[in-house]
Design a protein around this motif. Structure first.
Motif, PDB file in Angstrom:
ATOM      1  N   GLU A  89       0.889  -1.160   0.000  1.00 11.08           N
ATOM      2  CA  GLU A  89       0.000   0.000   0.000  1.00 11.08           C
ATOM      3  C   GLU A  89       0.923   1.204   0.000  1.00 11.08           C
ATOM      4  O   GLU A  89       2.134   1.046   0.160  1.00 11.08           O
TER       5      GLU A  89
ATOM      6  N   ASP B 170      -7.618  -0.409  -0.227  1.00  8.00           N
ATOM      7  CA  ASP B 170      -6.897  -0.550   1.028  1.00  8.00           C
ATOM      8  C   ASP B 170      -7.824  -0.335   2.220  1.00  8.00           C
ATOM      9  O   ASP B 170      -7.774  -1.078   3.208  1.00  8.00           O
TER      10      ASP B 170
ATOM     11  N   ARG C 298      -2.936  -1.617  -7.786  1.00  5.79           N
ATOM     12  CA  ARG C 298      -2.494  -1.320  -6.422  1.00  5.79           C
ATOM     13  C   ARG C 298      -1.242  -0.445  -6.429  1.00  5.79           C
ATOM     14  O   ARG C 298      -0.269  -0.763  -7.108  1.00  5.79           O
TER      15      ARG C 298
END
Length: 273
Positions: free
Chosen positions: A156, A165, A261
């Motif tokens: 993250e 997240d 991501r």
């Protein structure tokens, strides 16, 4: 409508002993789950840290050999110090070469030669070593003129919050990046902390770099990633499956089956005079 499990949290941070052996429960799944580091990591190792053919490298906590493979591809000779016996066995089987010596022991206890290495590396692993003790040992085993490179990837990026997240944190009870120190700053990006223990051990020329990257991941790929994380592995198998089912369902139901991501890697290096 999907039914997600109730929010779950770790009762307390993982101990060093737990962390050293947690990932050896299923080496094959761990190997499948972890993404490679950004190419920038290897560029720095070559340009600034002396990774080259014939370099003697000690790797701390190699797990299944994600970085080991890249070190060997640069024709380095590698001593890999891995405390988990299942992971050490996997590593030997995956890389049957005389250029690799696998030592099964915690880094603090491993018998390693003084001034024996040109480069020491630890990829998302040095937090399982007591920093001051580990840094002092690095100072002893890295030769004068040698380098130490420590880095951590966070799955993250606090500077680039993503809706996924926050949703995953609702399922897991906390962010994967805060398992070691819930409520504290991300250890992976704490420049001052890494500078402090390396400088105290006698290393000089400390430098840090934040490397940002992205990965496009479908539901199955995210399941394997989370299956390799301490935040999930610390639970009993049945609870683990429920959490992973919920993560996979989340990707399908709320994100159309795929998520891009944002990741961030904190990279730190220093040299021995």
């Amino acid at each position: 409508m999907r039914v997600y499990p109730e929010t779950t949290t770790l009762r307390k941070p993982l101990s060093t002993h737990q962390g050293r052996h947690l990932f050896g429960q299923d080496p094959e799944s761990y190997d499948a789950g972890r993404p490679d580091y950004p190419e920038r990591v290897y560029e720095i190792l070559v340009a600034e840290c002396g990774l080259s053919p014939g370099a003697r490298v000690v790797e701390i906590g190699p797990a299944t050999g994600l970085v080991t493979a890249r070190l060997l591809a640069h024709q380095a000779t590698v001593t890999a110090v891995e405390p988990s016996a299942p992971l050490a066995d996997f590593l030997r089987a995956a890389h049957p070469t005389e250029a690799l010596d696998v030592v099964t022991a915690p880094f603090e206890e491993a018998e390693l030669p003084d001034d024996g290495f040109d480069l020491a590396v630890a990829a998302t692993s040095f937090h399982w070593v007591q920093p001051d003790v580990g840094a002092a040992k690095l100072r002893r085993i890295v030769k004068p003129g040698g380098q130490v490179a420590l880095w951590w990837m966070m799955f993250e990026d606090p500077a680039r919050p993503h809706e996924f997240d926050a949703a995953a944190e609702e399922i897991l009870g906390m962010s994967p990046g805060t398992v070691m120190d819930p409520g504290g700053p991300p250890f992976q990006l704490d420049v001052d902390a890494h500078r402090e223990y390396l400088t105290a051990a006698g290393f000089t020329g400390f430098a840090g770099e934040v490397i940002r990257s992205e990965a496009r991941m479908d539901a199955a790929r995210l399941r394997t990633l989370y299956a390799s994380m301490a935040l999930v592995l610390s639970h009993p198998p049945e609870e683990r499956r429920r959490l992973l089912d919920a993560i996979e369902n989340l990707v399908v139901d709320r994100f159309g089956g795929e998520v891009v991501r944002p990741f961030v890697t904190g990279f730190y290096r220093a040299g021995r005079r």
